[in-house]
Design a protein around this motif. Structure first.
Motif, PDB file in Angstrom:
ATOM      1  N   ASP A   1      63.820   5.292  94.558  1.00 10.54           N
ATOM      2  CA  ASP A   1      63.083   5.138  93.301  1.00 10.54           C
ATOM      3  C   ASP A   1      63.886   5.643  92.122  1.00 10.54           C
ATOM      4  N   TRP A   2      63.881   4.858  91.098  1.00 16.07           N
ATOM      5  CA  TRP A   2      64.518   5.270  89.855  1.00 16.07           C
ATOM      6  C   TRP A   2      63.539   4.887  88.756  1.00 16.07           C
ATOM      7  N   PRO A   3      63.292   5.743  87.767  1.00 18.03           N
ATOM      8  CA  PRO A   3      62.231   5.446  86.782  1.00 18.03           C
ATOM      9  C   PRO A   3      62.446   4.098  86.088  1.00 18.03           C
ATOM     10  N   PRO A   4      61.385   3.289  85.982  1.00 23.44           N
ATOM     11  CA  PRO A   4      61.512   1.939  85.401  1.00 23.44           C
ATOM     12  C   PRO A   4      61.998   1.958  83.948  1.00 23.44           C
ATOM     13  N   PHE A   5      61.641   3.028  83.195  1.00 26.01           N
ATOM     14  CA  PHE A   5      62.062   3.035  81.786  1.00 26.01           C
ATOM     15  C   PHE A   5      63.581   2.992  81.673  1.00 26.01           C
ATOM     16  N   TRP A   6      64.260   3.594  82.671  1.00 26.45           N
ATOM     17  CA  TRP A   6      65.726   3.610  82.682  1.00 26.45           C
ATOM     18  C   TRP A   6      66.254   2.157  82.672  1.00 26.45           C
ATOM     19  N   GLY A   7      65.601   1.326  83.468  1.00 26.17           N
ATOM     20  CA  GLY A   7      66.002  -0.078  83.542  1.00 26.17           C
ATOM     21  C   GLY A   7      65.715  -0.816  82.241  1.00 26.17           C
ATOM     22  N   LEU A   8      64.582  -0.482  81.623  1.00 27.12           N
ATOM     23  CA  LEU A   8      64.241  -1.146  80.362  1.00 27.12           C
ATOM     24  C   LEU A   8      65.263  -0.801  79.286  1.00 27.12           C
ATOM     25  N   VAL A   9      65.625   0.502  79.259  1.00 26.46           N
ATOM     26  CA  VAL A   9      66.678   0.915  78.307  1.00 26.46           C
ATOM     27  C   VAL A   9      67.972   0.154  78.615  1.00 26.46           C
ATOM     28  N   GLY A  10      68.269  -0.009  79.912  1.00 27.31           N
ATOM     29  CA  GLY A  10      69.464  -0.747  80.320  1.00 27.31           C
ATOM     30  C   GLY A  10      69.462  -2.168  79.785  1.00 27.31           C
ATOM     31  N   ALA A  11      68.287  -2.817  79.830  1.00 28.44           N
ATOM     32  CA  ALA A  11      68.185  -4.194  79.325  1.00 28.44           C
ATOM     33  C   ALA A  11      68.471  -4.233  77.829  1.00 28.44           C
ATOM     34  N   ILE A  12      67.955  -3.218  77.120  1.00 26.77           N
ATOM     35  CA  ILE A  12      68.210  -3.158  75.675  1.00 26.77           C
ATOM     36  C   ILE A  12      69.707  -2.943  75.419  1.00 26.77           C
ATOM     37  N   LEU A  13      70.318  -2.084  76.247  1.00 24.48           N
ATOM     38  CA  LEU A  13      71.757  -1.839  76.099  1.00 24.48           C
ATOM     39  C   LEU A  13      72.564  -3.125  76.320  1.00 24.48           C
ATOM     40  N   CYS A  14      72.103  -3.959  77.272  1.00 27.26           N
ATOM     41  CA  CYS A  14      72.779  -5.238  77.508  1.00 27.26           C
ATOM     42  C   CYS A  14      72.740  -6.079  76.231  1.00 27.26           C
ATOM     43  N   ALA A  15      71.566  -6.162  75.625  1.00 28.25           N
ATOM     44  CA  ALA A  15      71.423  -6.936  74.386  1.00 28.25           C
ATOM     45  C   ALA A  15      72.296  -6.351  73.286  1.00 28.25           C
ATOM     46  N   ALA A  16      72.354  -5.006  73.228  1.00 24.33           N
ATOM     47  CA  ALA A  16      73.169  -4.347  72.208  1.00 24.33           C
ATOM     48  C   ALA A  16      74.656  -4.680  72.403  1.00 24.33           C
ATOM     49  N   THR A  17      75.072  -4.710  73.675  1.00 25.24           N
ATOM     50  CA  THR A  17      76.481  -5.033  73.953  1.00 25.24           C
ATOM     51  C   THR A  17      76.812  -6.448  73.491  1.00 25.24           C
ATOM     52  N   ILE A  18      75.917  -7.390  73.792  1.00 27.36           N
ATOM     53  CA  ILE A  18      76.140  -8.780  73.365  1.00 27.36           C
ATOM     54  C   ILE A  18      76.173  -8.846  71.834  1.00 27.36           C
ATOM     55  N   PHE A  19      75.336  -8.030  71.198  1.00 22.85           N
ATOM     56  CA  PHE A  19      75.326  -7.995  69.730  1.00 22.85           C
ATOM     57  C   PHE A  19      76.675  -7.513  69.192  1.00 22.85           C
ATOM     58  N   THR A  20      77.236  -6.470  69.805  1.00 23.19           N
ATOM     59  CA  THR A  20      78.530  -5.968  69.313  1.00 23.19           C
ATOM     60  C   THR A  20      79.612  -7.030  69.477  1.00 23.19           C
ATOM     61  N   THR A  21      79.555  -7.772  70.609  1.00 19.76           N
ATOM     62  CA  THR A  21      80.534  -8.854  70.796  1.00 19.76           C
ATOM     63  C   THR A  21      80.416  -9.862  69.657  1.00 19.76           C
ATOM     64  N   SER A  22      79.184 -10.251  69.344  1.00 13.18           N
ATOM     65  CA  SER A  22      78.996 -11.281  68.326  1.00 13.18           C
ATOM     66  C   SER A  22      79.433 -10.795  66.955  1.00 13.18           C
ATOM     67  N   MET A  23      79.277  -9.487  66.698  1.00 13.73           N
ATOM     68  CA  MET A  23      79.632  -8.961  65.375  1.00 13.73           C
ATOM     69  C   MET A  23      81.144  -8.921  65.145  1.00 13.73           C
ATOM     70  N   ILE A  24      81.933  -8.929  66.229  1.00 12.96           N
ATOM     71  CA  ILE A  24      83.395  -9.012  66.054  1.00 12.96           C
ATOM     72  C   ILE A  24      83.717 -10.251  65.233  1.00 12.96           C
ATOM     73  N   TYR A  25      82.963 -11.312  65.474  1.00 11.40           N
ATOM     74  CA  TYR A  25      83.201 -12.574  64.768  1.00 11.40           C
ATOM     75  C   TYR A  25      82.369 -12.674  63.489  1.00 11.40           C
TER      76      TYR A  25
END
Lengths: 291, 245
Positions: free
Chosen positions: A102-126
């Motif tokens: 078991d790992w707390p579900p909120f950790w995963g939700l934060v992870g999903a947001i971090l994924c979106a944030a990473t994609i955002f940083t990639t897009s901002m390079i351009y």
């Protein structure tokens, strides 16, 4: 701009990878044991593979670690930091789904947001580059997110989400082209402002400063393939949206159909990203009387 | 850190006079010559004597034809190099901190030991001031000859950028724009020094002096004398031949 294969594959593959990881991390995919291992492995392979491919673009990749240092000012540095931080953050979620603790579900939700944030940083390079008006607009980050969402949903087997995301992607992609086509004119830069001589009269190139192409021309005044842009746009929509959509709706559910849909979608994404570079015009071309 | 300094003590830069530049390319050669042996990796050439020569240069001289609405076209030669912008986008995009603007004099430099050669700074520059060296894999740009201007081993008259030192027509001037009384500040103020592509918001330091207004060609004071009315025999002949025609 020069559509370098390493950068095209980096942005498309890592975008797809982080898209898939976001769905897994949010706990939207019911996976356990070995099944979970393969899903997470695919996500990590795409994301990490894409990031590694980006290093082929570098003149001195052995110093790549320095790219983690300037996160306060540089989107490229933020991208590096965000990607690695996200991949590390997701590790316990992946392990808990694979090994069944078991790992707390909120950790995963934060992870999903971090994924979106990473994609955002990639897009901002351009999107940050004022010198490339086609990229320098709000729709660029939206496009990167849309591709990651649609691709991730297909790979994660989230049929209803995938159908909506694909439809949204078609709209976003059409907007990207519509807005992008008018951006250079909106900026108002011309050979007259580039040389400062436009107030005297009509400026045109009389003689080029050098007789064979230099780095600037090879990198930023890349015109190959633009004449097929219209056809490639149709191919993009066909592969990225229409064919995967038809497969998802018509084919019976199952991993084969999903993988086929994802592969077709990826081909469309690569075509779109190729156009994203090939059609982008850098203002330095004004000095050479070429765009 | 690749953040920009809020302000710099000095603002060293160039004034380039487009009226006097004859496009001789001496500045290009002098720049290449000096920067081949001093600061950082040498400026390499690829296939220099072959069919497709290519190389790294920090200064390129363009030639433009400008056609005014009511006059004959003019040719303007335009050297293009780093403008050492106050708001230099090439500095802030750098992921490694290799690209920086000096607080003391405003010169924009690259620390080649930290450059990974990603090329993003060249993408961010509107002026094409940066070229990635194909041999060294690091970004090259105008250093304003930082290894000349403070170099006390050189005679005093040589402590200016190589391009300025060599220019045979005196079209290039080097100085401090932060000082309103400096040679370059006054020259720029007097002659309407221009910033290139101001719409990009980079606040360049270097200024370009536009070509002076050309004199309008007057009709010759002797012109009335040219309209010679023939008289006598020649006049009669003229009239007769006119009638036949």
């Amino acid at each position: 701009m020069n559509p370098a294969p390493s950068v095209i594959l980096f942005t498309t593959l890592s975008g797809l990878g982080f898209g898939l990881l976001a769905f897994l991390s949010a706990g939207l995919v019911e996976v356990h044991g070995l099944h979970a291992f393969f899903f997470w492995a695919a996500g990590y392979a795409l994301a990490v593979g894409g990031l590694l491919l980006s290093t082929f673009h570098l003149g001195n990749p052995q110093r790549a670690l320095l790219a983690f240092s300037q996160w306060r000012s540089s989107w490229l540095s933020r991208e590096a930091v965000a990607a690695v931080a996200t991949l590390l953050w997701l590790a316990p979620v992946a392990l808990s789904q694979w090994l069944g603790f078991d790992w707390p579900p909120f950790w995963g939700l934060v992870g999903a947001i971090l994924c979106a944030a990473t994609i955002f940083t990639t897009s901002m390079i351009y999107a940050q580059l004022k010198t490339v008006p086609r990229w320098n607009t709000w729709i660029t980050p939206v496009m990167f997110q849309s591709f990651a969402l649609a691709g991730g949903a297909i790979l994660a087997g989230q049929k209803p989400v995938a159908l909506v995301a694909l439809a949204a992607l078609a709209v976003v992609q059409a907007l990207v082209w519509r807005i992008g086509d008018g951006r250079f004119a909106q900026l108002g830069a011309s050979i007259g402002t580039a040389t400062g001589l436009g107030s005297i009269g009509t400026v045109r190139v009389f003689e080029q400063p050098h007789t064979s192409p230099n780095y600037l021309m090879r990198e930023m005044i890349h015109v190959v393939g633009r004449k097929h842009a219209q056809k490639l746009r149709i191919i993009t929509l066909l592969f990225a949206v229409v064919l995967p959509l038809m497969l998802l709706v018509l084919a019976p559910g199952g991993p084969t159909a999903l993988l086929c849909a994802a592969a077709l979608h990826l081909l469309g994404a690569i075509t779109s990203r190729w156009l994203f570079f090939a059609q982008a015009e850098h203002v330095v071309g004004l000095y050479y009387g070429a765009r | 850190m690749t953040t920009l300094p809020h302000s710099t003590t000095k603002k060293l830069g160039l004034v380039i006079d487009l009226d006097t530049c004859v496009g001789c390319q001496a500045c290009v050669t002098a720049c290449k010559g000096w920067n081949d042996q001093g600061y950082g990796a040498p400026l390499s050439d690829q296939d220099p004597y072959g069919a497709a020569p290519s190389g790294t240069f920090l200064n390129r001289v363009h030639s433009y034809q400008i056609t005014p609405e009511d006059a004959a076209p003019i040719i303007v030669n335009m050297p293009r190099s780093c403008l050492h912008c106050d708001d230099a986008p090439c500095v802030t995009v750098c992921p490694t901190g290799a690209s920086y603007k000096r607080t003391e004099d405003g010169i924009v430099l690259v620390n080649e030991d930290a450059c990974i050669g990603c090329g993003l700074c060249a993408w961010a520059c509107p002026y094409g001031a940066r070229e990635l060296d194909a041999a060294a894999g690091v970004m090259k740009k105008c250093t304003l000859c930082v290894d000349r201007i403070y170099n006390e081993n050189l005679p005093e008259q040589d402590r200016e950028p190589a391009c300025v030192r060599t220019c045979p027509t005196g079209a290039r001037h080097f100085g401090d724009f932060a000082d309103p009384q400096s040679h370059v500040s006054r020259l720029s103020a007097e002659r309407g020094g221009m910033a290139l592509m101001p719409e990009l918001g980079t606040k360049p330091v270097n200024r370009y002096l536009p070509p002076r207004k050309k004199d309008v060609m007057q009709a010759s004071p002797l012109a009335p004398l040219l309209d010679i009315q023939a008289s006598g025999f020649a006049g009669w002949l003229d009239k007769m031949l006119g009638k036949i025609g």
